[in-house]
Design a protein around this motif. Structure first.
Motif, mmCIF file in Angstrom:
data_model
loop_
_atom_site.group_PDB
_atom_site.id
_atom_site.type_symbol
_atom_site.label_atom_id
_atom_site.label_comp_id
_atom_site.label_asym_id
_atom_site.label_seq_id
_atom_site.Cartn_x
_atom_site.Cartn_y
_atom_site.Cartn_z
ATOM 1 N N THR A 26 48.966 9.569 44.056
ATOM 2 C CA THR A 26 48.503 10.960 44.614
ATOM 3 C C THR A 26 49.457 11.005 46.089
ATOM 4 O OG1 THR A 26 47.385 9.509 46.088
ATOM 5 C CG2 THR A 26 45.860 10.570 44.349
ATOM 6 N N ASP A 27 49.953 9.536 45.976
ATOM 7 C CA ASP A 27 51.204 10.065 47.483
ATOM 8 C C ASP A 27 52.376 9.742 47.152
ATOM 9 O OD1 ASP A 27 48.623 10.493 48.113
ATOM 10 O OD2 ASP A 27 49.441 10.202 50.618
ATOM 11 N N LEU A 28 53.616 10.773 46.719
ATOM 12 C CA LEU A 28 54.710 10.083 47.111
ATOM 13 C C LEU A 28 55.605 10.348 48.054
ATOM 14 C CD1 LEU A 28 57.012 7.955 45.083
ATOM 15 C CD2 LEU A 28 56.861 10.579 43.576
ATOM 16 N N TRP A 29 56.545 9.255 48.755
ATOM 17 C CA TRP A 29 57.468 9.600 49.984
ATOM 18 C C TRP A 29 58.479 9.251 49.212
ATOM 19 C CZ3 TRP A 29 55.428 12.691 53.671
ATOM 20 C CH2 TRP A 29 53.883 12.804 54.074
ATOM 21 N N ASN A 47 48.485 14.287 39.134
ATOM 22 C CA ASN A 47 47.149 14.336 40.125
ATOM 23 C C ASN A 47 48.110 13.605 41.778
ATOM 24 O OD1 ASN A 47 44.739 12.757 39.054
ATOM 25 N ND2 ASN A 47 46.460 11.403 37.885
ATOM 26 N N LEU A 48 49.163 13.757 41.776
ATOM 27 C CA LEU A 48 50.166 13.336 43.046
ATOM 28 C C LEU A 48 49.361 15.070 44.021
ATOM 29 C CD1 LEU A 48 53.926 13.594 42.983
ATOM 30 C CD2 LEU A 48 51.602 11.981 43.732
ATOM 31 N N GLU A 49 48.871 14.681 45.706
ATOM 32 C CA GLU A 49 48.840 16.258 46.322
ATOM 33 C C GLU A 49 49.793 15.866 47.579
ATOM 34 O OE1 GLU A 49 44.726 14.235 47.230
ATOM 35 O OE2 GLU A 49 43.785 14.192 45.599
ATOM 36 N N LYS A 50 50.379 14.884 47.529
ATOM 37 C CA LYS A 50 51.507 15.071 48.580
ATOM 38 C C LYS A 50 53.191 14.133 47.773
ATOM 39 C CE LYS A 50 48.609 14.084 52.469
ATOM 40 N NZ LYS A 50 47.498 13.211 53.794
ATOM 41 N N LEU A 51 53.861 15.035 48.250
ATOM 42 C CA LEU A 51 55.111 14.737 47.946
ATOM 43 C C LEU A 51 56.130 15.500 48.786
ATOM 44 C CD1 LEU A 51 56.874 13.891 45.084
ATOM 45 C CD2 LEU A 51 56.936 16.207 44.411
ATOM 46 N N SER A 52 56.948 13.854 49.130
ATOM 47 C CA SER A 52 57.643 14.724 50.604
ATOM 48 C C SER A 52 59.145 14.116 49.427
ATOM 49 C CB SER A 52 57.935 13.968 51.181
ATOM 50 O OG SER A 52 58.505 14.253 52.227
#
Length: 199
Positions: A26-29, A47-52
């Motif tokens: 869900t979060d990938l930085w 399912n990713l919600e936050k991608l930086s």
């Protein structure tokens, strides 16, 4: 695994095997690496919600990024992007789009400016080469209970400073939801001065 931080490394590519084994992310930085491109399978991270992806060397984003329907925050500032795929308009859950400091980005996709992103609250595109903006800034209609432009009712922060804007077509942000709009320093002379000051 639901969250993965790989910031501040020397990554130049992401192995496809990593993506196929991390479908629950869900979060990938991935900030501050040396990524120049993303694998074709990247958009399968549904399912990713936050991608930086800020502060890399990306020239493009996957054309089918719009299939990432759970995406709520996308950070792609400080890259070498020429464009944002128009399919981004399919990410209806998107709340934050940060795409500033891409010096060759000359326009925002139509799907961002036509109100296709109903939940967008922050749009940051500072220090790019955008020359014209036709933006979904909400305007207040006294006869209604909210913003008069469809899809823009939740926009709170709009940052377009240090571009090359010659035209700006949008209703004045008179709606109570619009808290912060920055469009200063948009002449080419201002951009040159800003670049010289930063050097």
């Amino acid at each position: 695994m639901r969250a993965l931080w790989l910031c501040d490394n020397e990554l130049v590519a992401l192995p496809a095997a990593l993506l196929t084994s991390c479908q629950g992310l869900t979060d990938l930085w991935l900030e501050r690496n040396r990524l120049e491109s993303l694998p074709e399978a990247f958009s399968t991270l549904a399912n990713l919600e936050k991608l930086s992806l800020s502060q890399n060397c990306l020239h493009a984003l996957p054309s089918d990024i719009g299939s990432m329907l759970s995406l709520r925050s996308l950070r792609v500032s400080h890259n070498d992007l020429r464009a944002i795929p128009d399919s981004i308009g399919d990410c209806e859950s998107l709340r934050e789009l940060h795409c500033g400091n891409n010096p060759n980005l000359t326009a925002l996709p139509v799907s961002v400016t036509d109100g296709s992103l109903p939940n967008l609250t922050i749009l940051s595109s500072e220090c790019t080469a955008i020359e014209a903006a036709h933006l979904p800034v909400p305007s207040f209609d006294p006869s209604s209970s909210g913003a008069s432009m469809a899809g823009a009712a939740k926009l709170e922060k709009l940052w377009l400073s240090h571009n090359a804007l010659a035209t700006f077509e949008a209703p004045l942000p008179d709606a109570p939801t619009t808290e912060n709009m920055k469009t200063n320093k948009n002449s080419k002379n201002d951009k040159a001065a800003a670049a010289a000051a930063a050097a």
